[in-house]
Design an enzyme around this catalytic site. Structure first.
Site, PDB file in Angstrom:
ATOM      1  N   TYR A  30       2.585 -10.551  -6.054  1.00  6.02           N
ATOM      2  CA  TYR A  30       1.474 -11.261  -6.692  1.00  6.02           C
ATOM      3  C   TYR A  30       1.926 -12.676  -7.049  1.00  6.02           C
ATOM      4  CZ  TYR A  30      -2.376 -12.094  -9.997  1.00  6.02           C
ATOM      5  OH  TYR A  30      -3.464 -12.615 -10.647  1.00  6.02           O
TER       6      TYR A  30
ATOM      7  N   TYR B  12      -0.388 -11.728 -17.347  1.00  7.21           N
ATOM      8  CA  TYR B  12       0.408 -10.845 -16.484  1.00  7.21           C
ATOM      9  C   TYR B  12       1.815 -10.822 -17.067  1.00  7.21           C
ATOM     10  CZ  TYR B  12       1.782  -8.692 -11.999  1.00  7.21           C
ATOM     11  OH  TYR B  12       2.219  -7.829 -11.009  1.00  7.21           O
TER      12      TYR B  12
HETATM   13  N1  LIG Z   1      -4.567  -5.136  -7.757  1.00  5.57           N
HETATM   14  C1  LIG Z   1      -4.157  -6.393  -7.720  1.00  5.57           C
HETATM   15  O1  LIG Z   1      -4.846  -7.317  -8.155  1.00  5.57           O
HETATM   16  C2  LIG Z   1      -2.827  -6.718  -7.070  1.00  5.57           C
HETATM   17  C3  LIG Z   1      -2.565  -8.052  -6.674  1.00  5.57           C
HETATM   18  C4  LIG Z   1      -1.349  -8.345  -6.059  1.00  5.57           C
HETATM   19  C5  LIG Z   1      -0.405  -7.340  -5.855  1.00  5.57           C
HETATM   20  N2  LIG Z   1      -0.700  -6.058  -6.244  1.00  5.57           N
HETATM   21  C6  LIG Z   1       0.316  -5.020  -6.023  1.00  5.57           C
HETATM   22  O2  LIG Z   1      -0.190  -4.026  -5.149  1.00  5.57           O
HETATM   23  C7  LIG Z   1       0.577  -2.844  -5.338  1.00  5.57           C
HETATM   24  C8  LIG Z   1      -0.387  -1.669  -5.461  1.00  5.57           C
HETATM   25  O3  LIG Z   1      -1.118  -1.782  -6.663  1.00  5.57           O
HETATM   26  P1  LIG Z   1      -2.690  -1.655  -6.756  1.00  5.57           P
HETATM   27  O4  LIG Z   1      -3.169  -2.768  -7.616  1.00  5.57           O
HETATM   28  O5  LIG Z   1      -3.273  -1.484  -5.416  1.00  5.57           O
HETATM   29  O6  LIG Z   1      -2.894  -0.367  -7.681  1.00  5.57           O
HETATM   30  P2  LIG Z   1      -2.776   1.186  -7.431  1.00  5.57           P
HETATM   31  O7  LIG Z   1      -3.096   1.804  -8.739  1.00  5.57           O
HETATM   32  O8  LIG Z   1      -3.559   1.623  -6.242  1.00  5.57           O
HETATM   33  O9  LIG Z   1      -1.234   1.377  -7.041  1.00  5.57           O
HETATM   34  C9  LIG Z   1      -0.177   1.425  -7.931  1.00  5.57           C
HETATM   35  C10 LIG Z   1       0.468   2.773  -7.753  1.00  5.57           C
HETATM   36  O10 LIG Z   1       1.771   2.770  -8.336  1.00  5.57           O
HETATM   37  C11 LIG Z   1       1.991   4.096  -8.762  1.00  5.57           C
HETATM   38  N3  LIG Z   1       3.169   4.134  -9.634  1.00  5.57           N
HETATM   39  C12 LIG Z   1       3.319   3.627 -10.874  1.00  5.57           C
HETATM   40  N4  LIG Z   1       4.567   3.875 -11.324  1.00  5.57           N
HETATM   41  C13 LIG Z   1       5.208   4.551 -10.352  1.00  5.57           C
HETATM   42  C14 LIG Z   1       6.501   5.107 -10.220  1.00  5.57           C
HETATM   43  N5  LIG Z   1       7.408   5.006 -11.204  1.00  5.57           N
HETATM   44  N6  LIG Z   1       6.819   5.763  -9.089  1.00  5.57           N
HETATM   45  C15 LIG Z   1       5.918   5.885  -8.086  1.00  5.57           C
HETATM   46  N7  LIG Z   1       4.685   5.368  -8.144  1.00  5.57           N
HETATM   47  C16 LIG Z   1       4.323   4.725  -9.269  1.00  5.57           C
HETATM   48  C17 LIG Z   1       0.697   4.481  -9.411  1.00  5.57           C
HETATM   49  O11 LIG Z   1       0.555   5.878  -9.563  1.00  5.57           O
HETATM   50  C18 LIG Z   1      -0.298   3.913  -8.405  1.00  5.57           C
HETATM   51  O12 LIG Z   1      -0.626   4.892  -7.434  1.00  5.57           O
HETATM   52  C19 LIG Z   1       1.438  -3.084  -6.576  1.00  5.57           C
HETATM   53  O13 LIG Z   1       2.724  -3.479  -6.180  1.00  5.57           O
HETATM   54  C20 LIG Z   1       0.728  -4.243  -7.247  1.00  5.57           C
HETATM   55  O14 LIG Z   1       1.578  -4.995  -8.094  1.00  5.57           O
HETATM   56  C21 LIG Z   1      -1.893  -5.728  -6.829  1.00  5.57           C
END
Ligand SMILES: NC(=O)c1ccc[n+]([C@@H]2O[C@H](COP(=O)([O-])OP(=O)(O)OC[C@H]3O[C@@H](n4cnc5c(N)ncnc54)[C@H](O)[C@@H]3O)[C@@H](O)[C@H]2O)c1
Length: 355
Positions: free
Chosen positions: A225, A235
């Protein structure tokens, strides 16, 4: 060069016919066969760029519902024919499995040909633990982990290898920061280190354990991000630092796994998406952090449109397939272009929050 000239000729003739222009006199026989050959070449060139992942196996870590980037990446991989397996965090594993069985995600699992995405394996995975000895007794005793075994990264890798042999694709789509709602100035040491452990070292460990069971030519992608490189108020909890580590590690891992295993490593810097994880970040005035971030991007990004998770899925598909066979060590932005802005058009976050 020559076939390209012929192809253009063929295209022109086809276009003329399409617009009802009188057909030109019939060309001599030898020219027809040359034209047919050129058309065939064009067709096979198009085929050559189709992404075909049949026979490839993917492990996507961090999928527990259909709202996040992990699910969208699974779908893109399934569209291309890959066998898709996922790793799910134990506290949400039960609800994910029950919801899948109850058909709650069916509508979100429909592929373009009308079929439903199949998940070939769901493995418990807590990415803050590398080996069984790392798991403290209170976690084992916790009811959300009750009855579960084999959720550390090493055990998860062994289970995937046992069931699927070598894999080709690895995705890290997970993050966690217990103090994400706190500004960095108020973040405790343990909160900071927990964010780094779950969101950055988890990537190093995942690659370290899975690269040995990846075929040469394989590819790894994680999600990052923009807060890693520019200040994004809200954040917090050391999550911005964890994402900076993740991006730096992407370059070093690309070097090391490229040389050792012939595997590529890249990260996608995705724009804001209202996933379950992002929705949990913070409440600011009337709106949540993620709602404000989405609105801010829509007002200020070069492309003024919603960012769909499928758009990240498509870029992941490119990075995880042979289309990007010479691309490794990059941070690729999929954010409607917001990362490029130095001065924005409507920076009034407080007004957005209060609306
Ligand atoms: N949503 C956004 O705006 C955004 C923007 C940029 C990057 N991201 C990144 O995308 C990735 C996916 O996130 P998302 O936003 O799609 O949400 P999401 O909720 O779909 O995915 C996050 C997942 O991480 C899992 N998780 C948390 N702790 C964990 C652990 N200790 N072991 C295994 N799994 C664990 C959660 O259960 C969840 O399924 C992350 O790296 C997030 O930082 C998200």
């Amino acid at each position: 060069m020559q076939p390209i000239v012929v192809v253009v000729l063929v295209a022109c003739v086809a276009e003329a016919a399409a617009f009802g222009v009188a057909a030109p006199p019939r060309p001599p026989r030898h020219r027809i066969s040359r034209e047919r050959r050129a058309t065939k070449t064009l067709r096979s060139l198009r085929m050559g760029y189709d992404v075909d992942l049949r026979g490839k196996t993917a492990f996507v870590a961090g999928v527990a519902d259909s709202t996040g980037y992990g699910w969208a990446i699974c779908k893109a991989l399934a569209e291309a024919g890959a066998t898709v397996t996922v790793g799910t965090w134990p506290p949400v594993l039960g609800i994910f499995q029950k919801s899948l069985e109850a058909g709650k995600f069916d509508a979100d699992a429909v592929l373009r040909d009308g079929s439903t995405m199949k998940i070939a394996g769901i493995y418990p995975l807590d990415a803050v633990f590398d080996v069984p000895e790392d798991v403290p007794p209170e976690v084992r005793a916790n009811k959300r982990y009750a009855g579960l075994d084999g959720f550390t990264i090493a055990e998860c890798q062994a289970a995937v290898a046992r069931d699927h042999g070598k894999i080709d694709i690895l995705v890290h789509s997970l993050a966690n920061g217990p103090e994400v709602t706190k500004p960095l100035l108020e973040t405790s040491r343990s909160g900071y280190l927990a964010a780094s452990s779950a969101s950055a070292y988890s990537f190093v460990s995942l690659v370290r354990h899975f690269a040995p069971i990846m075929n040469a030519g394989g590819s790894v992608v994680s999600l990052t991000y923009i807060a890693s490189e520019k200040v994004v108020p809200g954040y917090g909890g050391g999550m911005s630092s964890a994402k900076a580590s993740l991006e730096s590690d992407t370059r070093t891992l690309a070097w090391e796994t490229g040389r050792k295993y012939g595997v590529r490593v890249n990260t996608i810097s995705a724009g804001p998406l209202k996933s379950r994880a992002a929705s949990a970040i913070n409440k600011m005035e009337e709106k949540s952090f993620i709602e404000i971030a989405i609105e801010y991007c829509k007002r200020n990004a070069p492309l003024q449109k919603d960012l769909e998770s499928d758009e990240v899925g498509k870029t992941a598909l490119y990075l995880l397939s042979d289309l990007s066979s010479a691309v490794t060590g990059v941070t690729m932005y999929v954010d409607n272009g917001i990362h490029a802005m130095g001065m924005v058009a409507d920076a009034n976050v407080a007004a957005i929050a209060a609306e």
